[in-house]
Design a protein around this motif. Sequence first.
Motif, PDB file in Angstrom:
ATOM      1  N   VAL A  56       0.830  -1.195   0.000  1.00  0.00           N
ATOM      2  CA  VAL A  56       0.000   0.000   0.000  1.00  0.00           C
ATOM      3  C   VAL A  56       0.873   1.257   0.000  1.00  0.00           C
ATOM      4  CG1 VAL A  56      -1.844   1.260   1.187  1.00  0.00           C
ATOM      5  CG2 VAL A  56      -1.762  -1.252   1.311  1.00  0.00           C
ATOM      6  N   LEU A  57       0.730   2.049  -1.045  1.00  0.00           N
ATOM      7  CA  LEU A  57       1.384   3.355  -1.087  1.00  0.00           C
ATOM      8  C   LEU A  57       0.613   4.304  -0.177  1.00  0.00           C
ATOM      9  CD1 LEU A  57       3.261   5.569  -2.219  1.00  0.00           C
ATOM     10  CD2 LEU A  57       1.677   5.780  -4.153  1.00  0.00           C
ATOM     11  N   ALA A 115       4.359   6.482  -7.180  1.00  0.00           N
ATOM     12  CA  ALA A 115       3.210   6.022  -7.969  1.00  0.00           C
ATOM     13  C   ALA A 115       3.655   5.519  -9.329  1.00  0.00           C
ATOM     14  CB  ALA A 115       2.185   7.145  -8.126  1.00  0.00           C
ATOM     15  N   ARG A 116       4.701   6.108  -9.871  1.00  0.00           N
ATOM     16  CA  ARG A 116       5.205   5.728 -11.188  1.00  0.00           C
ATOM     17  C   ARG A 116       6.071   4.466 -11.133  1.00  0.00           C
ATOM     18  NH1 ARG A 116       7.198  10.328 -12.322  1.00  0.00           N
ATOM     19  NH2 ARG A 116       9.182   9.918 -11.319  1.00  0.00           N
ATOM     20  N   ASP A 117       6.940   4.365 -10.103  1.00  0.00           N
ATOM     21  CA  ASP A 117       8.000   3.358 -10.129  1.00  0.00           C
ATOM     22  C   ASP A 117       7.883   2.233  -9.102  1.00  0.00           C
ATOM     23  OD1 ASP A 117       9.205   4.892 -12.161  1.00  0.00           O
ATOM     24  OD2 ASP A 117      10.284   6.107 -10.686  1.00  0.00           O
ATOM     25  N   ALA A 163      -3.345  10.473  -8.571  1.00  0.00           N
ATOM     26  CA  ALA A 163      -4.521   9.650  -8.865  1.00  0.00           C
ATOM     27  C   ALA A 163      -4.573   9.299 -10.351  1.00  0.00           C
ATOM     28  CB  ALA A 163      -5.797  10.380  -8.434  1.00  0.00           C
ATOM     29  N   ASP A 164      -4.295  10.279 -11.206  1.00  0.00           N
ATOM     30  CA  ASP A 164      -4.308  10.031 -12.648  1.00  0.00           C
ATOM     31  C   ASP A 164      -3.253   9.001 -13.040  1.00  0.00           C
ATOM     32  OD1 ASP A 164      -6.351  11.901 -12.903  1.00  0.00           O
ATOM     33  OD2 ASP A 164      -4.998  13.518 -13.520  1.00  0.00           O
ATOM     34  N   LEU A 165      -2.063   9.117 -12.459  1.00  0.00           N
ATOM     35  CA  LEU A 165      -0.982   8.186 -12.759  1.00  0.00           C
ATOM     36  C   LEU A 165      -1.333   6.774 -12.295  1.00  0.00           C
ATOM     37  CD1 LEU A 165       1.845   7.659 -13.821  1.00  0.00           C
ATOM     38  CD2 LEU A 165       2.756   8.509 -11.649  1.00  0.00           C
ATOM     39  N   LEU A 166      -1.891   6.657 -11.099  1.00  0.00           N
ATOM     40  CA  LEU A 166      -2.302   5.338 -10.606  1.00  0.00           C
ATOM     41  C   LEU A 166      -3.393   4.748 -11.477  1.00  0.00           C
ATOM     42  CD1 LEU A 166      -2.296   6.071  -6.780  1.00  0.00           C
ATOM     43  CD2 LEU A 166      -0.706   4.581  -8.021  1.00  0.00           C
ATOM     44  N   ARG A 167      -4.322   5.567 -11.909  1.00  0.00           N
ATOM     45  CA  ARG A 167      -5.393   5.100 -12.791  1.00  0.00           C
ATOM     46  C   ARG A 167      -4.792   4.559 -14.096  1.00  0.00           C
ATOM     47  NH1 ARG A 167      -8.412   9.370 -12.321  1.00  0.00           N
ATOM     48  NH2 ARG A 167      -9.748   8.591 -10.680  1.00  0.00           N
ATOM     49  N   GLU A 168      -3.809   5.284 -14.655  1.00  0.00           N
ATOM     50  CA  GLU A 168      -3.134   4.835 -15.888  1.00  0.00           C
ATOM     51  C   GLU A 168      -2.439   3.494 -15.674  1.00  0.00           C
ATOM     52  OE1 GLU A 168      -0.392   7.844 -17.229  1.00  0.00           O
ATOM     53  OE2 GLU A 168      -1.957   9.379 -17.226  1.00  0.00           O
ATOM     54  N   ARG A 169      -1.865   3.284 -14.488  1.00  0.00           N
ATOM     55  CA  ARG A 169      -1.167   2.036 -14.178  1.00  0.00           C
ATOM     56  C   ARG A 169      -2.125   0.915 -13.792  1.00  0.00           C
ATOM     57  NH1 ARG A 169       3.495   2.082  -9.952  1.00  0.00           N
ATOM     58  NH2 ARG A 169       3.611  -0.034 -10.746  1.00  0.00           N
ATOM     59  N   GLY A 170      -3.408   1.241 -13.649  1.00  0.00           N
ATOM     60  CA  GLY A 170      -4.373   0.224 -13.249  1.00  0.00           C
ATOM     61  C   GLY A 170      -4.282  -0.145 -11.783  1.00  0.00           C
TER      62      GLY A 170
END
Length: 124
Positions: free
Chosen positions: A11-12, A49-51, A72-79
Amino acid sequence: MIDLKLDGLRVLVVEDEMMVSMLIEDMLGELGCLVVGPASRLDEAMALARDADIDCAVLDVNLGGQPIFPVADLLRERGRPFAFATGYGDAGLREVDRGSPVLQKPFREGDLARILGELQAAVD
């Protein structure tokens, strides 16, 4: 009591208030989760969130006056599923984020476990 579904969940944690962050970390530890971070600044949160190898995230909506929405947008992109932690309910969320899980501050360990169970179900 540890819910085995949550055992080992990565969990981040993104929270700018040190005492709140420590409380969340303690709760996650009690639930058998692994804490990633915590991040207290937007740049740290974006990098994790990215790495980072994460299953889900708990995001404070406001980090020192900066909105958490890029994370939030980055996490959404990563699923990767996430929940917002806020004292304002979904009132402070963007339209795209309405319907996302929200942990109403202050929250208890049982509230966190319930939300993490929802996020875990989204991962499976």
